[in-house]
Design an enzyme around this catalytic site. Structure first.
Site, short mmCIF file in Angstrom:
data_model
loop_
_atom_site.label_atom_id
_atom_site.label_comp_id
_atom_site.label_asym_id
_atom_site.label_seq_id
_atom_site.Cartn_x
_atom_site.Cartn_y
_atom_site.Cartn_z
N SER A 10 68.11 4.72 3.88
CA SER A 10 68.68 4.19 4.95
C SER A 10 67.83 3.90 5.98
O SER A 10 66.86 3.04 5.80
CB SER A 10 69.82 5.17 5.06
OG SER A 10 70.84 4.50 6.33
N HIS B 19 72.65 0.33 2.06
CA HIS B 19 74.25 0.55 1.96
C HIS B 19 74.82 -0.98 1.90
O HIS B 19 76.27 -1.04 2.21
CB HIS B 19 74.75 1.37 3.28
CG HIS B 19 74.10 2.43 3.54
ND1 HIS B 19 73.91 3.35 2.74
CD2 HIS B 19 73.23 2.68 4.65
CE1 HIS B 19 73.27 4.28 3.36
NE2 HIS B 19 72.88 3.98 4.53
#
Length: 240
Positions: free
Chosen positions: A129, A164
């Site tokens: 991330s 994501h």
């Protein structure tokens, strides 16, 4: 003749904080330059969250490595000790959280320059991330609340990154729009479960812990449009 270290970094769509099987973390350790690597977790993007640190230690202490943590919100090391510590690591593993805050804190403490130095000396840099976003020239982030583009990063990896890609609503169209309009340069979109290894800025391996997850190359396609191309990845199994 001196041997030039290989410069490598890995983008992770998973790991100890999201997956129970440990496949991506084992893959990362397998890329290290030693059989028992020193692995430093950098939890800056989460504000050095204690629960996140505990997750890392629980996952890595049983593995064949030497885990450690670098806190910056309650920093304990002086400049010389910090440099010695970071440059001694075989793997630097950056956690998720707020990409913009991570970059600001790193620059305040000079960690950005130390990581550049470590990268040039052959330390494997990786993360999930925000810990994937930070290595590129820019990224797709929710650092400011709504999804937006952050044209900032360490620029060790050419282009941009979007994590994501498949699991958070709005990620795919928003990132494609940013690339199509030139707000972000062409780059790499990771679905959850994917790992991507880059050597000197060039993609050299893609892996996945699930057959459905892919790494995508996203590029502008004229007329304010973008195109994505799914890249094949090697399926990781527990037997590997």
């Amino acid at each position: 003749m001196a041997v030039v270290p290989v410069r490598r970094l890995a983008l992770l769509g998973g790991g100890f904080s999201t997956d129970d099987d440990g496949l991506l973390d084992d893959w990362v350790l397998g890329q290290a330059r030693t059989s028992r690597p020193k692995v430093c977790f950098v939890p800056t993007a989460s504000g050095d969250a204690p629960a996140y640190i505990e997750q890392f230690l629980t996952a890595f202490q049983p593995r064949h490595c030497e885990p450690s943590v670098l806190p910056l919100f309650r920093r304990e090391l002086d400049d010389d000790t910090l440099r010695t510590f970071l440059l001694s690591q075989d793997v630097v593993y950056v956690g998720g959280g707020n990409t913009a805050n991570l970059l600001a804190v790193w620059r305040t403490h000079g960690v950005d320059q130390l990581l550049r130095e470590a990268y040039g000396l052959g330390t494997l840099l990786c993360g999930i991330s925000a810990g994937a976003n930070c290595w590129a020239e820019g990224s797709h982030t929710d650092s400011f609340g709504p999804l937006t583009s952050l044209p900032d990063g360490l620029a060790l990896l050419p282009g941009s990154v979007c994590p994501h890609y498949d699991s958070e609503p709005g990620r795919r169209p928003s990132y494609q729009a940013a690339v199509a309009t030139g707000v972000l340069p062409a780059g790499w979109a990771l679905e959850d479960g994917v790992g991507a290894l880059f050597t000197d800025g060039v993609l050299t391996e893609t892996v996945t812990r699930t057959p459905r997850a892919h790494l995508y190359r996203v590029e502008p396609d004229g007329a304010s449009r973008a195109k994505e191309r799914a890249l094949p990845g090697r399926l990781l199994t527990e037997a590997q």
